[in-house]
Enzyme design. Structure first.
Site, short mmCIF file in Angstrom:
data_model
loop_
_atom_site.label_atom_id
_atom_site.label_comp_id
_atom_site.label_asym_id
_atom_site.label_seq_id
_atom_site.Cartn_x
_atom_site.Cartn_y
_atom_site.Cartn_z
N GLY A 51 0.80 -1.23 0.00
CA GLY A 51 0.00 0.00 0.00
C GLY A 51 0.82 1.27 0.00
N GLY A 105 3.59 1.67 -2.14
CA GLY A 105 4.36 1.77 -3.39
C GLY A 105 3.67 2.71 -4.38
N LEU A 106 4.13 2.69 -5.61
CA LEU A 106 3.59 3.55 -6.67
C LEU A 106 2.08 3.36 -6.83
CD1 LEU A 106 3.69 5.20 -9.38
CD2 LEU A 106 4.46 3.09 -10.49
N TYR A 127 11.01 -12.86 -12.41
CA TYR A 127 9.80 -12.09 -12.10
C TYR A 127 8.60 -12.66 -12.87
CZ TYR A 127 6.81 -7.83 -12.13
OH TYR A 127 5.79 -6.91 -12.03
N PRO A 167 -1.51 -4.86 -15.73
CA PRO A 167 -1.24 -3.52 -16.26
C PRO A 167 0.01 -3.50 -17.14
CG PRO A 167 -1.02 -3.59 -13.84
CD PRO A 167 -1.06 -5.00 -14.35
N VAL A 218 3.53 1.17 -15.50
CA VAL A 218 2.83 2.17 -14.66
C VAL A 218 3.80 3.31 -14.35
CG1 VAL A 218 1.43 2.48 -12.59
CG2 VAL A 218 1.70 0.18 -13.56
N TRP A 259 19.35 5.22 -22.17
CA TRP A 259 19.99 3.90 -22.31
C TRP A 259 19.30 3.09 -23.40
CZ3 TRP A 259 20.71 2.30 -16.44
CH2 TRP A 259 21.67 3.13 -15.89
#
Ligand SMILES: NC(=O)c1ccc[n+]([C@@H]2O[C@H](COP(=O)([O-])OP(=O)(O)OC[C@H]3O[C@@H](n4cnc5c(N)ncnc54)[C@H](OP(=O)(O)O)[C@@H]3O)[C@@H](O)[C@H]2O)c1
Length: 315
Positions: free
Chosen positions: A8, A10-11, A137, A164, A167, A202
């Site tokens: 809750g 984080g981004l 991941y 998503p 983000v 990059w």
């Protein structure tokens, strides 16, 4: 209805907090609890069980994860795999034990097969290996879908997931090495502007990405929590026509920040997956009227937030 949000702080979690606490977009009578890693280390089952037992949620939005951009993923595949598998297994089992009737977890479009046809849709998650840069991941996130199907089969729980695209927004991780592409570009332009040095992007600038503003995503999360009743996941994304190259995204950051210096591309750095163009047809079948914040407006708000909060921003 008692909603527990893991991750809750984080981004995405902060965007949900903004809608629930400042914009009053939750429903009347709902109680919301936002967890950070300080409330419980969700890699530990006992701590996870204890925090779920304490709050007894009826609904869960599961955001907590080890998260990072291309370069962090390439370095730490083993940690991304193990940490996320532990977190997800602990959270879903603790939610089930606490009697939660619905859990909305968060996958990502970067977990889809690398070799695929476009646009990608929800049925294609398990069709082939993910891009090698972030296989740890990706496989950990894909297993949430397996968990969800199995909880439904055995216990009839609506444990589901959203997917998503990239983000961005206030409270992102602006770390240049570890964060995602857009916050990294914003931070680099900020430093180039301050130090009078070139802005170095990059990679070649050619890969393509769809970007979603964290506040739009948070609004869609509220809809999924309240209205979406499928166990199968749903892609939450801007349209295929809104996909941008990294060069176009970098140009937009330059414009939003008013940067007038030199822009260079360091092609010795990896490009990552070339594209992962996702279809939002399923979402628009449910929500034909949904309007995304225009990218340039959302980007400007994010850049302004970063500049105003430079000292305390995650970087
Ligand atoms: N950012 C993207 O572009 C993107 C794209 C697609 C999907 N997603 C997914 O969206 C979700 C939210 O991502 P985000 O960008 O908001 O991530 P983030 O800003 O990195 O926030 C991660 C959150 O997880 C918590 N957390 C991490 N490890 C934990 C642990 N061991 N125990 C308890 N809490 C832990 C963090 O707590 P602390 O604040 O205390 O550290 C933080 O609240 C994730 O599931 C991610 O995979 C993100």
């Amino acid at each position: 209805m008692k909603v527990l949000v893991t991750g809750g702080t984080g981004l995405v979690g902060m965007a949900l907090q903004h809608l629930v606490k400042e914009k009053n977009e939750a429903k009347e009578g709902e109680e919301w609890i936002f967890l950070s890693s300080k409330d419980a280390n969700l890699m530990n089952m006992e701590e996870t069980r204890a925090v779920f037992k304490k709050h007894q949620p009826t609904h869960v939005i599961h955001l907590a994860a080890m998260v990072g951009g291309l370069f962090r993923n390439m370095k730490y595949n083993l940690d991304f795999w193990r940490n996320n598998v532990y977190i997800n297994d602990n959270v879903l089992e603790a939610a089930h034990e606490a009697g939660a009737v619905k859990v909305v977890s968060c996958l990502s479009t970067c977990i889809f097969p690398d070799k695929t046809t476009y646009p990608i849709d929800e049925t294609m998650i398990h069709n082939g290996p993910p891009h090698e840069s972030n296989f740890g991941y990706s496989y950990a996130k894909r297993m949430i879908d397996i968990h969800n199907r199995a909880y439904y089969q055995k216990h009839g729980r609506i444990f589901t997931a959203v997917i998503p695209t990239n983000v961005f927004g206030p409270h992102d991780n602006f770390n240049i090495e570890d964060g995602h592409v857009l916050p990294g570009l914003i931070h680099k332009v900020y430093l180039a502007q301050k130090e009078g040095t070139p802005f170095v992007v990059w990679g070649s600038g050619k890969p393509r990405r769809q970007f979603i503003y964290s506040y739009d995503l948070a609004r869609l999360f509220l809809w999924v929590l309240h209205e979406y009743s499928e166990v199968d996941p749903i892609i939450l994304s801007v349209g295929e026509e809104d996909e941008l190259s990294i060069k176009e995204a970098a140009d937009a950051v330059v414009q939003a920040m008013g940067f007038e210096g030199e822009v260079k591309f360091d092609t010795t750095k990896s490009d990552g997956q070339f594209k992962k163009t996702a279809s939002n047809s399923k979402m628009f079948r449910y929500l034909p009227e949904f309007k995304f914040t225009p990218f340039k407006d959302a980007l400007k708000e994010t850049c302004d937030w970063f500049v105003a909060n430079y000292d305390t921003a995650r970087k």
